[in-house]
Every structure is written in structure tokens, then in C-alpha cells.
Design a protein around this motif. Structure first.
Motif, mmCIF file in Angstrom:
data_model
loop_
_atom_site.group_PDB
_atom_site.id
_atom_site.type_symbol
_atom_site.label_atom_id
_atom_site.label_comp_id
_atom_site.label_asym_id
_atom_site.label_seq_id
_atom_site.Cartn_x
_atom_site.Cartn_y
_atom_site.Cartn_z
ATOM 1 N N THR A 85 0.830 -1.206 0.000
ATOM 2 C CA THR A 85 0.000 0.000 0.000
ATOM 3 C C THR A 85 0.863 1.254 0.000
ATOM 4 O O THR A 85 0.617 2.198 -0.771
ATOM 5 C CB THR A 85 -0.941 0.008 1.212
ATOM 6 O OG1 THR A 85 -1.812 -1.131 1.143
ATOM 7 C CG2 THR A 85 -1.789 1.274 1.235
ATOM 8 N N TYR A 135 -2.473 -8.766 -4.655
ATOM 9 C CA TYR A 135 -3.472 -8.412 -3.636
ATOM 10 C C TYR A 135 -4.193 -9.658 -3.137
ATOM 11 O O TYR A 135 -4.421 -9.808 -1.932
ATOM 12 C CB TYR A 135 -4.470 -7.423 -4.224
ATOM 13 C CG TYR A 135 -5.478 -6.895 -3.229
ATOM 14 C CD1 TYR A 135 -5.129 -5.896 -2.315
ATOM 15 C CD2 TYR A 135 -6.784 -7.383 -3.199
ATOM 16 C CE1 TYR A 135 -6.053 -5.396 -1.410
ATOM 17 C CE2 TYR A 135 -7.711 -6.889 -2.296
ATOM 18 C CZ TYR A 135 -7.336 -5.900 -1.398
ATOM 19 O OH TYR A 135 -8.260 -5.411 -0.494
ATOM 20 N N GLY A 138 -2.056 -11.429 -0.823
ATOM 21 C CA GLY A 138 -2.067 -10.682 0.426
ATOM 22 C C GLY A 138 -3.314 -10.945 1.249
ATOM 23 O O GLY A 138 -3.261 -11.000 2.488
ATOM 24 N N GLN A 139 -4.435 -11.133 0.588
ATOM 25 C CA GLN A 139 -5.671 -11.459 1.305
ATOM 26 C C GLN A 139 -5.578 -12.831 1.967
ATOM 27 O O GLN A 139 -6.009 -13.008 3.106
ATOM 28 C CB GLN A 139 -6.861 -11.431 0.342
ATOM 29 C CG GLN A 139 -7.302 -10.029 -0.047
ATOM 30 C CD GLN A 139 -8.482 -10.036 -1.004
ATOM 31 O OE1 GLN A 139 -8.461 -10.762 -2.006
ATOM 32 N NE2 GLN A 139 -9.497 -9.242 -0.708
ATOM 33 N N ILE A 143 -2.985 -9.973 5.098
ATOM 34 C CA ILE A 143 -2.457 -8.605 4.996
ATOM 35 C C ILE A 143 -3.552 -7.636 4.580
ATOM 36 O O ILE A 143 -3.615 -6.498 5.051
ATOM 37 C CB ILE A 143 -1.282 -8.564 3.995
ATOM 38 C CG1 ILE A 143 -0.128 -9.428 4.502
ATOM 39 C CG2 ILE A 143 -0.815 -7.121 3.755
ATOM 40 C CD1 ILE A 143 0.989 -9.611 3.492
ATOM 41 N N PHE A 144 -4.432 -8.099 3.697
ATOM 42 C CA PHE A 144 -5.563 -7.304 3.237
ATOM 43 C C PHE A 144 -6.865 -8.013 3.599
ATOM 44 O O PHE A 144 -6.930 -9.246 3.602
ATOM 45 C CB PHE A 144 -5.497 -7.087 1.721
ATOM 46 C CG PHE A 144 -4.228 -6.452 1.251
ATOM 47 C CD1 PHE A 144 -3.935 -5.137 1.564
ATOM 48 C CD2 PHE A 144 -3.308 -7.170 0.511
ATOM 49 C CE1 PHE A 144 -2.756 -4.548 1.154
ATOM 50 C CE2 PHE A 144 -2.126 -6.600 0.088
ATOM 51 C CZ PHE A 144 -1.842 -5.282 0.408
ATOM 52 N N TYR A 153 -9.955 -1.298 -3.383
ATOM 53 C CA TYR A 153 -8.618 -0.973 -2.863
ATOM 54 C C TYR A 153 -7.869 -0.042 -3.815
ATOM 55 O O TYR A 153 -7.404 1.025 -3.411
ATOM 56 C CB TYR A 153 -7.852 -2.281 -2.668
ATOM 57 C CG TYR A 153 -6.381 -2.122 -2.347
ATOM 58 C CD1 TYR A 153 -5.963 -1.762 -1.068
ATOM 59 C CD2 TYR A 153 -5.412 -2.362 -3.322
ATOM 60 C CE1 TYR A 153 -4.608 -1.638 -0.768
ATOM 61 C CE2 TYR A 153 -4.060 -2.233 -3.030
ATOM 62 C CZ TYR A 153 -3.668 -1.875 -1.752
ATOM 63 O OH TYR A 153 -2.322 -1.752 -1.465
ATOM 64 N N THR A 193 -1.880 3.592 4.822
ATOM 65 C CA THR A 193 -1.479 2.192 4.900
ATOM 66 C C THR A 193 -2.157 1.514 6.082
ATOM 67 O O THR A 193 -2.675 0.392 5.966
ATOM 68 C CB THR A 193 0.055 2.076 5.033
ATOM 69 O OG1 THR A 193 0.666 2.639 3.867
ATOM 70 C CG2 THR A 193 0.483 0.622 5.158
ATOM 71 N N GLN A 197 -4.822 -1.557 5.532
ATOM 72 C CA GLN A 197 -4.314 -2.885 5.861
ATOM 73 C C GLN A 197 -4.650 -3.313 7.289
ATOM 74 O O GLN A 197 -4.636 -4.497 7.592
ATOM 75 C CB GLN A 197 -2.793 -2.934 5.653
ATOM 76 C CG GLN A 197 -2.395 -2.762 4.211
ATOM 77 C CD GLN A 197 -0.937 -2.988 3.930
ATOM 78 O OE1 GLN A 197 -0.468 -2.730 2.832
ATOM 79 N NE2 GLN A 197 -0.173 -3.476 4.873
#
Length: 201
Positions: A85, A135, A138-139, A143-144, A153, A193, A197
Motif C-alpha cells: 500500500t 493483492y 495478500g488477502q 495482509i488485506f 482498494y 497504509t 491494511q
């Protein structure tokens, strides 16, 4: 096309970018373009057809140069996910700084174009495909948030960086001048950020 003709066409396009970014589509006249570029107005019609097509060419010129900066994002990997981010916010803020005509042309296009240009549809697709995959990883790693789609996002990142560039004068008066200092910019990135996040933590 001969070298001289290419040079003339490039001069017209550069002038169009400058005047359209400053005055918009409605506020820019072909006669003004011709006199500023020091060319015959018939040259403009010969190379670009009409004012609408010239505006589209100017938009494409600005968008293409700014969008070329996104090729750097293709080098991002999963190891950058915790900082993704911040990296993207800094990147898009820098794009606006390096290409000051971008937010102006985006604004005029939304205000004055009756329909979107077809070429705009996929202009960011290459970087978005890559970022979308990151992303999603990250999910899965927490993280997301799973509740926030990539579209929301990335829209948020683009909206914040656009607003920061396009509304500097008014926002400095109505919100905070500090947001537009060097330290304020760093703080904006850090706090955005956390906002984007922290929901997953």
C-alpha cells in the motif's frame, strides 16, 4: 510521414496538451492552438481531423506517458506485500508530481467528454493484472481484508493520490496545509497504509 511533418505534428500535440490541460476542451479554440503552435489551422485538421480527435490524442499522450511509469510495478513481488500500500501510494503521488497535466486532463475529461474514449478501458490493465494477483495473495495471508475487493482498494489509492494533486489549493485551506508538505505527504502514506491494511489485523 516526413521528418518536418512529424515535427509539426508533435508541436501541435504538445501545444494541445498544454492548452487543454489549462483551459479544458470547451475553453480551448482551434485558432488559439494554431497561433500558439505557430502553424496553419488547416495543419491541425489535416493531422488530427477535428478538435474532439485532437483532445483525445492529447489525452492519450498524457495518459500514455504517465501510465508508462506503471511498468515499474511489474517488478513487485510477494515479499513487498507488507509494504504494498505504501509503495503504491508513493508511486501514484510521484506519477502526478512528474506529470502535472495528468490530473487536469482527467478532470476535464470527466467534466466535458460526452462519452469515454475506447482506448481508456484497458490502459492500466497490464499493471492491474499483476497487482490484482499480489493483492489476492495478500488477502490469503491476512495482509488485506477479504471484505475489500481489489477494485475498491486500487480505486481508493488512485482517488486519494488524484485528490491530493488536483485539490492542493482548496484542501490546504479547508483541511490542512501540513498534508501538502514533505512530512505531511509521508504521514499521509503511513496513515493510509494503516487504514487499508489494519482491517485484516
Amino acid at each position: 510521414m516526413q521528418q518536418r511533418a512529424l515535427k509539426t505534428k508533435g508541436k501541435i500535440l504538445a501545444t494541445a496538451v498544454r492548452l487543454f490541460a489549462r483551459d479544458g476542451f470547451q475553453g480551448t479554440r482551434i485558432d488559439d492552438l494554431a497561433s500558439t503552435a505557430k502553424v496553419n489551422r488547416q495543419r491541425i485538421y489535416a493531422y488530427f481531423g477535428n478538435k474532439e480527435k485532437l483532445f483525445e490524442a492529447a489525452m492519450l499522450e498524457v495518459f500514455a506517458k504517465a501510465n508508462a511509469e506503471d511498468d515499474k510495478l511489474l517488478a513487485l513481488s510477494e515479499k513487498e506485500l507488507p509494504e504494498l500500500t505504501a509503495i503504491l501510494l508513493q508511486h501514484y503521488l510521484e506519477v502526478h508530481r512528474r506529470h502535472p497535466a495528468l490530473h487536469r486532463m482527467v478532470g476535464w475529461a470527466n467534466l466535458q467528454l460526452k462519452k469515454p474514449s475506447v482506448w481508456m478501458q484497458d490502459i492500466k490493465e497490464k499493471s492491474f493484472v499483476h497487482l490484482r494477483q499480489l493483492y489476492r495473495v495478500g488477502q490469503t495471508r491476512g495482509i488485506f481484508s477479504e471484505r475489500v475487493s481489489f477494485d475498491v482498494y486500487i480505486f481508493t489509492l488512485l482517488a486519494v493520490t488524484y485528490f491530493h494533486s488536483a485539490n492542493r489549493i482548496t484542501a490546504a485551506q479547508t483541511i490542512s496545509r501540513e498534508l501538502f508538505t514533505e512530512e505531511g505527504g509521508k504521514s499521509l502514506v503511513e496513515q493510509m497504509t494503516v487504514m487499508l491494511q489494519n482491517t485484516a489485523n
